[in-house]
Scaffold this motif. Structure first.
Motif, PDB file in Angstrom:
ATOM      1  N   ALA A 120      30.780 -77.152  -6.231  1.00  0.00           N
ATOM      2  CA  ALA A 120      31.873 -76.203  -6.906  1.00  0.00           C
ATOM      3  C   ALA A 120      33.467 -76.724  -6.745  1.00  0.00           C
ATOM      4  CB  ALA A 120      31.683 -74.626  -6.329  1.00  0.00           C
ATOM      5  N   PRO A 121      33.911 -77.029  -5.596  1.00  0.00           N
ATOM      6  CA  PRO A 121      35.345 -77.437  -5.552  1.00  0.00           C
ATOM      7  C   PRO A 121      35.623 -78.660  -6.488  1.00  0.00           C
ATOM      8  CG  PRO A 121      34.685 -76.633  -3.308  1.00  0.00           C
ATOM      9  CD  PRO A 121      33.305 -76.905  -4.141  1.00  0.00           C
ATOM     10  N   LEU A 122      34.813 -79.420  -6.658  1.00  0.00           N
ATOM     11  CA  LEU A 122      35.000 -80.608  -7.258  1.00  0.00           C
ATOM     12  C   LEU A 122      35.071 -80.288  -8.874  1.00  0.00           C
ATOM     13  CD1 LEU A 122      33.136 -83.516  -5.459  1.00  0.00           C
ATOM     14  CD2 LEU A 122      35.395 -83.228  -5.646  1.00  0.00           C
ATOM     15  N   LEU A 123      34.171 -79.396  -9.351  1.00  0.00           N
ATOM     16  CA  LEU A 123      33.958 -79.289 -10.616  1.00  0.00           C
ATOM     17  C   LEU A 123      34.936 -78.283 -11.039  1.00  0.00           C
ATOM     18  CD1 LEU A 123      30.109 -78.696 -10.883  1.00  0.00           C
ATOM     19  CD2 LEU A 123      31.249 -80.825 -11.471  1.00  0.00           C
ATOM     20  N   ARG A 124      35.296 -77.154 -10.414  1.00  0.00           N
ATOM     21  CA  ARG A 124      36.264 -76.350 -10.519  1.00  0.00           C
ATOM     22  C   ARG A 124      36.059 -75.424 -12.006  1.00  0.00           C
ATOM     23  NH1 ARG A 124      41.892 -79.840  -9.299  1.00  0.00           N
ATOM     24  NH2 ARG A 124      41.567 -80.045  -7.117  1.00  0.00           N
ATOM     25  N   ILE A 125      34.881 -74.858 -11.990  1.00  0.00           N
ATOM     26  CA  ILE A 125      34.440 -74.101 -13.111  1.00  0.00           C
ATOM     27  C   ILE A 125      34.024 -72.679 -12.389  1.00  0.00           C
ATOM     28  CG2 ILE A 125      33.150 -76.076 -14.123  1.00  0.00           C
ATOM     29  CD1 ILE A 125      30.646 -75.246 -13.146  1.00  0.00           C
ATOM     30  N   SER A 126      33.951 -71.912 -13.503  1.00  0.00           N
ATOM     31  CA  SER A 126      33.949 -70.369 -13.141  1.00  0.00           C
ATOM     32  C   SER A 126      32.372 -70.083 -12.645  1.00  0.00           C
ATOM     33  CB  SER A 126      33.963 -69.544 -14.468  1.00  0.00           C
ATOM     34  OG  SER A 126      32.593 -69.707 -15.459  1.00  0.00           O
ATOM     35  N   VAL A 127      32.532 -68.877 -11.822  1.00  0.00           N
ATOM     36  CA  VAL A 127      31.364 -68.475 -10.951  1.00  0.00           C
ATOM     37  C   VAL A 127      30.065 -68.205 -11.891  1.00  0.00           C
ATOM     38  CG1 VAL A 127      30.452 -66.885  -9.546  1.00  0.00           C
ATOM     39  CG2 VAL A 127      32.883 -67.514  -9.316  1.00  0.00           C
ATOM     40  N   ILE A 128      30.573 -67.762 -13.109  1.00  0.00           N
ATOM     41  CA  ILE A 128      29.309 -67.525 -14.085  1.00  0.00           C
ATOM     42  C   ILE A 128      28.598 -68.796 -14.258  1.00  0.00           C
ATOM     43  CG2 ILE A 128      28.573 -66.648 -16.345  1.00  0.00           C
ATOM     44  CD1 ILE A 128      31.078 -64.742 -16.176  1.00  0.00           C
ATOM     45  N   LEU A 129      29.335 -69.861 -14.608  1.00  0.00           N
ATOM     46  CA  LEU A 129      28.769 -71.119 -14.772  1.00  0.00           C
ATOM     47  C   LEU A 129      27.906 -71.751 -13.696  1.00  0.00           C
ATOM     48  CD1 LEU A 129      31.386 -72.829 -16.997  1.00  0.00           C
ATOM     49  CD2 LEU A 129      29.337 -71.891 -17.815  1.00  0.00           C
ATOM     50  N   LEU A 130      28.564 -71.677 -12.539  1.00  0.00           N
ATOM     51  CA  LEU A 130      27.792 -71.916 -11.402  1.00  0.00           C
ATOM     52  C   LEU A 130      26.578 -71.001 -11.091  1.00  0.00           C
ATOM     53  CD1 LEU A 130      30.732 -72.126  -8.826  1.00  0.00           C
ATOM     54  CD2 LEU A 130      29.532 -73.945  -9.832  1.00  0.00           C
ATOM     55  N   VAL A 131      26.561 -69.811 -11.277  1.00  0.00           N
ATOM     56  CA  VAL A 131      25.247 -69.087 -11.174  1.00  0.00           C
ATOM     57  C   VAL A 131      24.320 -69.756 -12.349  1.00  0.00           C
ATOM     58  CG1 VAL A 131      24.288 -66.827 -11.489  1.00  0.00           C
ATOM     59  CG2 VAL A 131      26.424 -67.083 -10.191  1.00  0.00           C
ATOM     60  N   LEU A 132      24.618 -69.851 -13.581  1.00  0.00           N
ATOM     61  CA  LEU A 132      23.839 -70.318 -14.556  1.00  0.00           C
ATOM     62  C   LEU A 132      23.495 -71.756 -14.306  1.00  0.00           C
ATOM     63  CD1 LEU A 132      22.743 -70.095 -17.459  1.00  0.00           C
ATOM     64  CD2 LEU A 132      25.031 -71.182 -18.376  1.00  0.00           C
ATOM     65  N   TRP A 133      24.041 -72.433 -13.734  1.00  0.00           N
ATOM     66  CA  TRP A 133      23.637 -73.724 -13.125  1.00  0.00           C
ATOM     67  C   TRP A 133      22.487 -73.717 -12.115  1.00  0.00           C
ATOM     68  CZ3 TRP A 133      26.665 -77.695  -9.870  1.00  0.00           C
ATOM     69  CH2 TRP A 133      26.323 -78.877  -9.666  1.00  0.00           C
ATOM     70  N   PHE A 134      22.596 -72.677 -11.175  1.00  0.00           N
ATOM     71  CA  PHE A 134      21.695 -72.414 -10.298  1.00  0.00           C
ATOM     72  C   PHE A 134      20.217 -71.944 -10.875  1.00  0.00           C
ATOM     73  CE2 PHE A 134      19.703 -69.172  -7.615  1.00  0.00           C
ATOM     74  CZ  PHE A 134      18.997 -69.926  -6.638  1.00  0.00           C
ATOM     75  N   VAL A 135      20.490 -71.101 -11.872  1.00  0.00           N
ATOM     76  CA  VAL A 135      19.269 -70.715 -12.455  1.00  0.00           C
ATOM     77  C   VAL A 135      18.506 -71.537 -13.129  1.00  0.00           C
ATOM     78  CG1 VAL A 135      18.494 -68.805 -14.179  1.00  0.00           C
ATOM     79  CG2 VAL A 135      20.288 -68.097 -12.447  1.00  0.00           C
ATOM     80  N   ILE A 136      19.332 -72.423 -13.885  1.00  0.00           N
ATOM     81  CA  ILE A 136      18.792 -73.414 -14.613  1.00  0.00           C
ATOM     82  C   ILE A 136      17.902 -74.547 -13.825  1.00  0.00           C
ATOM     83  CG2 ILE A 136      19.053 -75.494 -15.938  1.00  0.00           C
ATOM     84  CD1 ILE A 136      21.431 -74.153 -17.434  1.00  0.00           C
ATOM     85  N   LEU A 137      18.573 -74.780 -12.552  1.00  0.00           N
ATOM     86  CA  LEU A 137      17.712 -75.512 -11.397  1.00  0.00           C
ATOM     87  C   LEU A 137      16.561 -74.998 -10.901  1.00  0.00           C
ATOM     88  CD1 LEU A 137      20.802 -77.133  -9.437  1.00  0.00           C
ATOM     89  CD2 LEU A 137      19.501 -78.154 -10.953  1.00  0.00           C
ATOM     90  N   LEU A 138      16.734 -73.739 -10.628  1.00  0.00           N
ATOM     91  CA  LEU A 138      15.485 -72.884 -10.374  1.00  0.00           C
ATOM     92  C   LEU A 138      14.334 -73.018 -11.277  1.00  0.00           C
ATOM     93  CD1 LEU A 138      14.563 -71.622  -7.388  1.00  0.00           C
ATOM     94  CD2 LEU A 138      15.365 -69.557  -8.301  1.00  0.00           C
ATOM     95  N   CYS A 139      14.606 -72.872 -12.497  1.00  0.00           N
ATOM     96  CA  CYS A 139      13.701 -72.865 -13.703  1.00  0.00           C
ATOM     97  C   CYS A 139      13.077 -73.827 -13.722  1.00  0.00           C
ATOM     98  CB  CYS A 139      14.195 -72.017 -15.084  1.00  0.00           C
ATOM     99  SG  CYS A 139      14.905 -70.526 -14.807  1.00  0.00           S
ATOM    100  N   LEU A 140      13.928 -75.057 -13.576  1.00  0.00           N
ATOM    101  CA  LEU A 140      13.324 -76.625 -13.862  1.00  0.00           C
ATOM    102  C   LEU A 140      12.299 -76.802 -12.787  1.00  0.00           C
ATOM    103  CD1 LEU A 140      16.518 -78.507 -14.926  1.00  0.00           C
ATOM    104  CD2 LEU A 140      14.484 -78.069 -16.423  1.00  0.00           C
ATOM    105  N   LYS A 141      12.589 -76.388 -11.599  1.00  0.00           N
ATOM    106  CA  LYS A 141      11.843 -76.643 -10.549  1.00  0.00           C
ATOM    107  C   LYS A 141      10.446 -75.887 -10.559  1.00  0.00           C
ATOM    108  CE  LYS A 141      10.683 -78.566  -6.381  1.00  0.00           C
ATOM    109  NZ  LYS A 141      10.507 -79.982  -6.377  1.00  0.00           N
ATOM    110  N   ALA A 142      10.652 -74.590 -10.933  1.00  0.00           N
ATOM    111  CA  ALA A 142       9.475 -73.812 -11.277  1.00  0.00           C
ATOM    112  C   ALA A 142       8.637 -74.636 -12.275  1.00  0.00           C
ATOM    113  CB  ALA A 142       9.866 -72.313 -11.640  1.00  0.00           C
ATOM    114  N   GLY A 143       8.964 -74.912 -13.498  1.00  0.00           N
ATOM    115  CA  GLY A 143       8.381 -75.724 -14.427  1.00  0.00           C
ATOM    116  C   GLY A 143       7.785 -76.821 -14.004  1.00  0.00           C
ATOM    117  N   LEU A 144       8.353 -77.856 -13.189  1.00  0.00           N
ATOM    118  CA  LEU A 144       7.516 -78.730 -12.432  1.00  0.00           C
ATOM    119  C   LEU A 144       6.628 -78.427 -11.535  1.00  0.00           C
ATOM    120  CD1 LEU A 144      10.663 -81.029 -11.374  1.00  0.00           C
ATOM    121  CD2 LEU A 144       9.295 -81.491 -13.450  1.00  0.00           C
TER     122      LEU A 144
END
Length: 338
Positions: A120-144
């Motif tokens: 997060a400190p390197l990307l410097r993006i909003s918390v909402i985008l970070l949460v969305l990123w985490f949700v996408i990662l979790l969904c991808l793992k669940a799909g695999l």
């Protein structure tokens, strides 16, 4: 059905907790604490001196996402006998597999959170985008994991052999990690003759030195462990920019290697005929010491060559030489006296 799989899961977790005591022993915990502290300091300094541009952020997101999807396998706790005794309860087993999929997402979720927070400190993006990123990662793992689960249910029929083999491989991979630190019961090992390594066998009449050298070269446990830790130490010297951190990490890996290779002294204990040899027991300890001296000598030479090429401050390579010397000269002798 719930009770059966709950007992298996509890037994597996209890077994792992026992082995974790040997993984996080005092020495390794101290080394790990020092290493994490050094990495944290380096990361803080990197944040102050560098700022990522657009394409670099994209590369970082892809890299972190790829790493986050690696850990976490589908833990089914299915055993070989289930394809006979639970065949009539196949529908209930399928429901248990769905529950197992949800439980198997806990570890990937924790890893994803940690990686997202670190990046997060390197990307410097909003918390909402970070949460969305985490949700996408979790969904991808669940799909695999879901695709893996679907392969086991071809034509709505559970493929028991594939399911059982996958679970056995999952458990063996975890036990092999614990085997780096202690002796693990029930872990099967296989020996294979590697003709291309026969030239490394010592031309000696020392019985145990020859037998244990052959065990080292032909056993996947000892040779594979040596190769893996050597590769990790080389990568540390190449990619860790801070020379002190690179040397500390390399020293930790070398200490871990020697700690595990001490078990080589028991490699021939299963062979009853060795008890008929008119040899003193101290001969075996001397043989192990000679083998470890050759292994660590070759490892030290490789690390010195890589360090001279890639390490910024070459003087710190003396630390690797000193640690390897102390390990072979004092630590190995003290352990072999036990």
């Amino acid at each position: 059905m719930n009770e059966i799989f709950a007992k298996r899961r509890q037994h597996w977790q209890t077994q792992n907790l026992k082995y974790l005591r040997y993984v996080f022993n005092d020495h390794f915990s101290l080394f790990l604490l020092i290493l994490l502290g050094a990495l944290a300091v380096q990361y803080a300094q990197f944040l102050q001196a560098h700022a990522l541009v657009g394409w670099e952020k994209v590369v970082l997101v892809l890299l972190v996402s790829g790493i986050a999807l690696l850990p976490g396998r589908l833990a089914t706790f299915v055993e070989a006998a289930d394809k006979v005794f639970l065949l009539v309860r196949e529908q209930e087993v399928k429901k248990m597999l769905l529950t197992a999929l949800l439980r198997s997402l806990i570890l990937p979720a924790v890893v994803s959170v940690v990686l997202v927070v670190i990046a997060a400190p390197l990307l410097r993006i909003s918390v909402i985008l970070l949460v969305l990123w985490f949700v996408i990662l979790l969904c991808l793992k669940a799909g695999l994991l879901g695709l893996r689960l679907r392969k086991w249910q071809e034509n709505e029929i559970l493929q028991w052999d594939l399911l059982i083999q996958y679970e056995e491989n999952r458990k063996v991979s975890i036990l092999r990690f614990f085997a780096l630190f202690t002796t693990v019961k029930g872990l099967k090992s296989h020996s294979h003759r590697r003709k291309y390594l026969d030239f490394l066998l010592p031309k000696t009449r020392r019985t145990y030195e020859y037998l244990l050298s052959r065990s080292f070269l032909r056993s996947g446990d000892y040779l594979g462990l040596t190769v893996r830790l050597t590769v990790l130490s080389i990568l540390a010297l190449i990619f860790v920019s801070n020379s002190i951190v690179a040397v500390i990490l390399t020293a930790v890996l070398n200490a871990l290697l020697v700690f595990q290779l001490i078990a080589l002294r028991g490699a021939m204990d299963y062979q009853l005929l060795t008890r008929l040899y008119p040899l003193n027991k101290s001969v075996k300890a001397v043989a192990v010491e000679r083998i470890l001296l050759r292994v660590m000598g070759a490892l030290t030479l490789i690390e010195l060559i890589v360090g001279i090429i890639f390490l910024m401050n070459k003087i710190y390579l003396l630390g690797i030489v000193l640690v390897n010397f102390l390990l072979v000269k004092f630590y190995v002798k003290s352990r072999l006296k036990d």
